[in-house]
Write an enzyme that holds these catalytic residues in place. Sequence first.
Site, PDB file in Angstrom:
ATOM      1  N   LYS A  64      81.419  76.210  34.428  1.00 43.01           N
ATOM      2  CA  LYS A  64      80.195  75.246  34.295  1.00 43.01           C
ATOM      3  C   LYS A  64      79.144  74.833  33.441  1.00 43.01           C
ATOM      4  O   LYS A  64      78.995  73.940  33.260  1.00 43.01           O
ATOM      5  CB  LYS A  64      79.096  75.961  35.809  1.00 43.01           C
ATOM      6  CG  LYS A  64      77.422  75.431  36.001  1.00 43.01           C
ATOM      7  CD  LYS A  64      77.703  73.848  36.564  1.00 43.01           C
ATOM      8  CE  LYS A  64      76.610  73.480  36.175  1.00 43.01           C
ATOM      9  NZ  LYS A  64      76.139  71.937  36.433  1.00 43.01           N
ATOM     10  N   CYS A  97      68.726  71.170  33.020  1.00 42.46           N
ATOM     11  CA  CYS A  97      70.673  71.640  33.015  1.00 42.46           C
ATOM     12  C   CYS A  97      70.779  71.712  31.845  1.00 42.46           C
ATOM     13  O   CYS A  97      70.953  72.561  31.132  1.00 42.46           O
ATOM     14  CB  CYS A  97      71.651  69.992  33.806  1.00 42.46           C
ATOM     15  SG  CYS A  97      70.966  70.414  35.926  1.00 42.46           S
TER      16      CYS A  97
HETATM   17  N1  SAJ Z   1      71.393  62.280  27.464  1.00 48.42           N
HETATM   18  C1  SAJ Z   1      71.733  61.226  26.201  1.00 48.42           C
HETATM   19  N2  SAJ Z   1      73.112  60.503  25.717  1.00 48.42           N
HETATM   20  C2  SAJ Z   1      73.790  60.777  26.576  1.00 48.42           C
HETATM   21  C3  SAJ Z   1      74.092  61.109  27.989  1.00 48.42           C
HETATM   22  C4  SAJ Z   1      72.776  61.922  28.243  1.00 48.42           C
HETATM   23  O1  SAJ Z   1      70.490  61.403  25.418  1.00 48.42           O
HETATM   24  O2  SAJ Z   1      74.880  59.896  25.843  1.00 48.42           O
HETATM   25  C5  SAJ Z   1      70.676  62.391  27.607  1.00 48.42           C
HETATM   26  C6  SAJ Z   1      69.588  61.917  28.604  1.00 48.42           C
HETATM   27  O3  SAJ Z   1      68.872  60.983  29.118  1.00 48.42           O
HETATM   28  C7  SAJ Z   1      68.918  63.173  29.506  1.00 48.42           C
HETATM   29  C8  SAJ Z   1      69.771  63.851  29.534  1.00 48.42           C
HETATM   30  O4  SAJ Z   1      70.814  63.616  28.242  1.00 48.42           O
HETATM   31  O5  SAJ Z   1      67.892  63.469  29.339  1.00 48.42           O
HETATM   32  C9  SAJ Z   1      70.834  64.487  30.722  1.00 48.42           C
HETATM   33  O6  SAJ Z   1      71.250  63.758  31.439  1.00 48.42           O
HETATM   34  P1  SAJ Z   1      72.695  63.269  31.465  1.00 48.42           P
HETATM   35  O7  SAJ Z   1      72.798  62.551  33.353  1.00 48.42           O
HETATM   36  O8  SAJ Z   1      73.338  63.482  31.144  1.00 48.42           O
HETATM   37  O9  SAJ Z   1      73.016  64.689  32.726  1.00 48.42           O
HETATM   38  P2  SAJ Z   1      72.462  65.974  34.076  1.00 48.42           P
HETATM   39  O10 SAJ Z   1      71.275  66.519  33.249  1.00 48.42           O
HETATM   40  O11 SAJ Z   1      71.869  64.406  34.992  1.00 48.42           O
HETATM   41  O12 SAJ Z   1      73.098  66.225  35.179  1.00 48.42           O
HETATM   42  C10 SAJ Z   1      74.075  67.154  34.387  1.00 48.42           C
HETATM   43  C11 SAJ Z   1      75.626  66.639  35.272  1.00 48.42           C
HETATM   44  N3  SAJ Z   1      76.008  67.137  33.720  1.00 48.42           N
HETATM   45  C12 SAJ Z   1      77.275  66.719  32.854  1.00 48.42           C
HETATM   46  O13 SAJ Z   1      77.845  65.265  33.246  1.00 48.42           O
HETATM   47  C13 SAJ Z   1      78.458  67.973  32.450  1.00 48.42           C
HETATM   48  C14 SAJ Z   1      76.056  67.247  36.030  1.00 48.42           C
HETATM   49  O14 SAJ Z   1      76.999  66.639  36.381  1.00 48.42           O
HETATM   50  C15 SAJ Z   1      74.769  68.853  36.761  1.00 48.42           C
HETATM   51  O15 SAJ Z   1      75.519  68.567  37.749  1.00 48.42           O
HETATM   52  C16 SAJ Z   1      73.998  68.404  36.207  1.00 48.42           C
HETATM   53  O16 SAJ Z   1      73.851  68.477  34.522  1.00 48.42           O
HETATM   54  C17 SAJ Z   1      73.664  70.152  36.444  1.00 48.42           C
HETATM   55  O17 SAJ Z   1      72.832  70.149  37.668  1.00 48.42           O
HETATM   56  O18 SAJ Z   1      74.284  71.371  36.017  1.00 48.42           O
END
Ligand code: SAJ
Length: 425
Positions: free
Chosen positions: A208, A262
């Site tokens: 995870k 996360c």
């Molecule tokens: N972000 C970027 N660039 C990207 C992707 C995301 O700057 O290319 C930023 C987003 O704007 C945000 C942060 O990263 O600020 C996180 O966003 P996210 O959509 O990547 O992830 P979370 O935190 O909403 O959800 C993640 C997910 N994990 C993965 O995709 C591996 C989700 O599946 C998990 O369940 C969740 O963390 C968790 O609860 O751990």
Amino acid sequence: MKETNGKQLCVLGLGYIGLPSASMFATHGFDVLGVDVSNDIVDTINRGEIHITEPGLATLAAAAVKSQRLRAALEPRPSDVFFIAVPTPVHGDHGADLTYVEQASRAIVPHLRKGNLVILESTSPPGTTVGVVQPILEESGLKGGVDFLLAHSPERVLPGQILRELIDNDRIIGGITPESAEEGKKLYETFVAGDILLTDATTAEMAKVIENTYRDVNIALANELSRICDTLGISAWDVIELANRHPRVNLHKPGPGVGGHCIAVDPWFIVQAVPEQSRLIRLAREINDEQPHYAVQVIESAIAGQESPKIAFLGVAYKANVDDTRESPALNIIQHFDKAGVPFSIFDPCVNRFQYPLAKTKEEALDGATCIALLVNHNEFATWDPAEIKPLMKAHAVVDTRNQLDLAQWRAEGFTTTLLGGKST
Ligand code: SAJ
């Protein structure tokens, strides 16, 4: 629907993971008690309402409460299965704060009976199930793996798509014994359509946290690329689009930083466990933590020539189309301009509450502004017409930190545009 044998479930923690899971189990025939330490949350759920925003959840939770299969309370009760779905934040020194996991485990102890199954869903540092939860539960006098079963089944759902992903995602179940994992599987397969993968508890915990770390490291690479391309005067966004045409390359997107509870947190769980071997993971965290400061510099350059700048910040959620502002990079950016004494307004169509006052309408936010700084790519912002925006503002600069706007269109209306990681014009 599979036979549920009228099993009683108790879900501790009714947040973004606990409430959707409790509602899902209840609508699949289980008798579920949701437990939370907040009176307000308990009352809200028992009224058939919810306290968080997540597409489809209000309807699902209301149906679960109406069917009398979901009820909320402040204390657990004897049950067949206990789920722990409480937050695991980090301290200021980046160490994991397991207080809530420990409290939830202790709350189960008086109700634990022979044959029970306990499942930790909270994202936890590798070793938590065996090293923290099991010893607390054994204070009951019962032995883990013999008298009761214990497993870690990490939540992996994406905020904004939680209900679909709860069903469709593959699910990992790591037992302290093979039987613990097998029993967990019987439960989740009542609604999980994805594969259910069985392993041991510590491997499940590591799987995870490395998923989110993989994403963090890749976002750090994209953020570093944005700074490199800005220095070279080329667009990182064009570079990414071209490079991603390679069949084995999937560059992530730069932005103003990494928010949420996360991705900005979980990598520290690995660093904490094995610091000397986690160099890349630590560096990626540091790069992403610096990125709001880089976004500040980009915005400062955009307002540098303006006489009396006033910034209209668009978006304070941690990412697009959610109401959640936890660890949002927008807060660091806005705090910087607040300290610097630059006047500003804030508008976010998805968020109601924030550390700073929010404008109620875009007209209120843009009134007298000299520069728009888009911090979150909410869908709504892409529909804004620069021709309608222009007369509301006093001067006409726009900074896009997410590559969300059609900046050529804004330029055509006379705006000076800046794209983080792109070319300024
Ligand atoms: N972000 C970027 N660039 C990207 C992707 C995301 O700057 O290319 C930023 C987003 O704007 C945000 C942060 O990263 O600020 C996180 O966003 P996210 O959509 O990547 O992830 P979370 O935190 O909403 O959800 C993640 C997910 N994990 C993965 O995709 C591996 C989700 O599946 C998990 O369940 C969740 O963390 C968790 O609860 O751990």
